[in-house]
Write a protein that holds these residues in place. Structure first.
Motif, short mmCIF file in Angstrom:
data_model
loop_
_atom_site.label_atom_id
_atom_site.label_comp_id
_atom_site.label_asym_id
_atom_site.label_seq_id
_atom_site.Cartn_x
_atom_site.Cartn_y
_atom_site.Cartn_z
N THR A 152 -1.04 5.31 3.40
CA THR A 152 -0.91 6.29 2.31
C THR A 152 0.33 7.15 2.51
OG1 THR A 152 -3.30 6.34 1.99
CG2 THR A 152 -2.06 8.21 1.14
N GLN A 153 0.54 7.62 3.73
CA GLN A 153 1.70 8.46 4.02
C GLN A 153 3.00 7.67 3.93
OE1 GLN A 153 1.10 10.63 7.67
NE2 GLN A 153 -0.90 11.37 6.99
N ALA A 154 2.99 6.44 4.44
CA ALA A 154 4.20 5.61 4.38
C ALA A 154 4.60 5.33 2.93
CB ALA A 154 3.99 4.30 5.13
N ALA A 155 3.61 5.24 2.06
CA ALA A 155 3.89 4.99 0.65
C ALA A 155 4.27 6.26 -0.10
CB ALA A 155 2.67 4.34 -0.01
N GLY A 156 4.12 7.40 0.54
CA GLY A 156 4.46 8.67 -0.10
C GLY A 156 3.43 9.11 -1.12
N LEU A 157 2.20 8.69 -0.94
CA LEU A 157 1.14 9.05 -1.89
C LEU A 157 0.29 10.18 -1.33
CD1 LEU A 157 0.05 5.45 -2.93
CD2 LEU A 157 1.65 6.99 -4.11
N ALA A 158 -0.36 10.90 -2.22
CA ALA A 158 -1.18 12.03 -1.81
C ALA A 158 -2.64 11.64 -1.55
CB ALA A 158 -1.14 13.12 -2.88
N HIS A 159 -3.08 10.52 -2.12
CA HIS A 159 -4.49 10.12 -2.01
C HIS A 159 -4.59 8.68 -1.53
CE1 HIS A 159 -5.55 13.81 -4.06
NE2 HIS A 159 -4.62 13.53 -4.96
N GLN A 160 -5.69 8.35 -0.88
CA GLN A 160 -5.90 7.04 -0.28
C GLN A 160 -6.40 5.97 -1.24
OE1 GLN A 160 -8.67 7.35 2.93
NE2 GLN A 160 -7.16 8.17 4.36
N ALA A 161 -6.65 6.28 -2.47
CA ALA A 161 -7.29 5.31 -3.37
C ALA A 161 -6.55 3.98 -3.43
CB ALA A 161 -7.42 5.90 -4.78
N ALA A 162 -5.24 4.00 -3.56
CA ALA A 162 -4.47 2.74 -3.64
C ALA A 162 -4.54 1.97 -2.33
CB ALA A 162 -3.02 3.03 -4.02
N ALA A 163 -4.48 2.67 -1.20
CA ALA A 163 -4.58 2.02 0.11
C ALA A 163 -5.97 1.41 0.29
CB ALA A 163 -4.28 3.02 1.22
N ARG A 164 -6.99 2.10 -0.14
CA ARG A 164 -8.36 1.56 -0.04
C ARG A 164 -8.50 0.29 -0.87
NH1 ARG A 164 -12.09 4.37 2.56
NH2 ARG A 164 -11.69 6.54 3.01
N ARG A 165 -7.96 0.30 -2.07
CA ARG A 165 -8.04 -0.91 -2.91
C ARG A 165 -7.27 -2.06 -2.26
NH1 ARG A 165 -7.25 2.98 -6.95
NH2 ARG A 165 -5.06 2.36 -7.18
N LEU A 166 -6.11 -1.76 -1.67
CA LEU A 166 -5.31 -2.80 -1.04
C LEU A 166 -6.04 -3.45 0.13
CD1 LEU A 166 -2.60 -4.32 -0.81
CD2 LEU A 166 -1.92 -2.56 0.82
N VAL A 167 -6.65 -2.66 1.01
CA VAL A 167 -7.30 -3.24 2.19
C VAL A 167 -8.54 -4.06 1.83
CG1 VAL A 167 -6.35 -1.49 3.75
CG2 VAL A 167 -8.67 -1.20 2.82
N GLU A 168 -9.02 -3.94 0.62
CA GLU A 168 -10.15 -4.76 0.17
C GLU A 168 -9.70 -6.14 -0.31
OE1 GLU A 168 -12.08 -2.34 -2.76
OE2 GLU A 168 -12.84 -0.93 -1.26
N ARG A 169 -8.40 -6.34 -0.45
CA ARG A 169 -7.87 -7.62 -0.90
C ARG A 169 -7.80 -8.60 0.25
NH1 ARG A 169 -5.41 -7.54 -5.97
NH2 ARG A 169 -5.31 -5.48 -6.90
N PRO A 170 -7.91 -9.91 -0.03
CA PRO A 170 -7.93 -10.91 1.04
C PRO A 170 -6.63 -11.04 1.82
CG PRO A 170 -8.11 -11.96 -1.12
CD PRO A 170 -8.15 -10.48 -1.34
N LEU A 171 -5.52 -10.51 1.34
CA LEU A 171 -4.27 -10.64 2.07
C LEU A 171 -4.16 -9.65 3.22
CD1 LEU A 171 -2.00 -8.26 0.94
CD2 LEU A 171 -2.46 -9.61 -1.07
N VAL A 172 -5.12 -8.74 3.34
CA VAL A 172 -5.16 -7.78 4.44
C VAL A 172 -6.31 -8.15 5.37
CG1 VAL A 172 -5.43 -5.35 5.07
CG2 VAL A 172 -4.22 -5.95 2.97
N THR A 173 -6.00 -8.32 6.65
CA THR A 173 -7.05 -8.59 7.63
C THR A 173 -7.40 -7.29 8.34
OG1 THR A 173 -5.43 -9.20 9.32
CG2 THR A 173 -6.34 -10.99 7.98
N GLU A 174 -8.59 -7.29 8.95
CA GLU A 174 -9.06 -6.06 9.60
C GLU A 174 -9.62 -6.37 10.98
OE1 GLU A 174 -12.08 -2.30 8.82
OE2 GLU A 174 -12.19 -4.04 7.52
N ASP A 175 -9.26 -5.51 11.92
CA ASP A 175 -9.87 -5.51 13.24
C ASP A 175 -10.47 -4.11 13.41
OD1 ASP A 175 -10.63 -5.38 15.87
OD2 ASP A 175 -8.68 -5.95 16.69
N PRO A 176 -11.75 -3.94 13.14
CA PRO A 176 -12.34 -2.60 13.13
C PRO A 176 -12.30 -1.89 14.48
CG PRO A 176 -14.05 -4.28 12.97
CD PRO A 176 -12.73 -4.98 12.88
N HIS A 177 -12.00 -2.62 15.56
CA HIS A 177 -11.96 -2.01 16.88
C HIS A 177 -10.55 -1.56 17.29
CE1 HIS A 177 -16.07 -3.23 17.27
NE2 HIS A 177 -15.73 -4.46 16.95
#
Length: 107
Positions: free
Chosen positions: A24-49
């Motif tokens: 969110t900060q790197a994109a210069g945005l004030a809110h996380q909504a766009a980042a949250r939507r992005l990480v839900e897409r299949p092109l983003v992988t997650e390692d919760p640990h």
């Protein structure tokens, strides 16, 4: 994708890994909504640990940094050499989690 999601995606492509706040900060945005939507897409992988739990595949990162798109919000050569596909990006410094100091015992 919305313009904000594209901005988060492009900004995330400059990072080895990220969390919602960093993206969110790197994109210069004030809110996380766009980042949250992005990480839900299949092109983003997650390692919760991991400290930085989200990751874009290197091929996607390279393609985004070197894309010659014609959208109204695309990067230009004036945006800097770090945005070209053949320029290596610096790694984020490793982060050590330091426990908060405990309350002093009366002595």
């Amino acid at each position: 994708m919305t313009a904000d999601e594209r901005q988060v995606l492009r900004s995330a492509s400059l990072l080895d890994a990220f969390d919602l706040d960093l993206a969110t900060q790197a994109a210069g945005l004030a809110h996380q909504a766009a980042a949250r939507r992005l990480v839900e897409r299949p092109l983003v992988t997650e390692d919760p640990h991991a400290i930085w739990p989200h990751h874009l595949h290197g091929a996607i990162r390279t393609a985004l940094r070197g894309a010659d798109d014609h959208t109204e919000d695309h990067w230009t050569p004036a945006d800097g050499p770090a945005l070209t596909a053949d320029t290596p990006l610096p790694r984020l410094p490793s982060t050590s989690v330091v426990p908060a100091p405990s309350a002093r015992e009366p002595g």
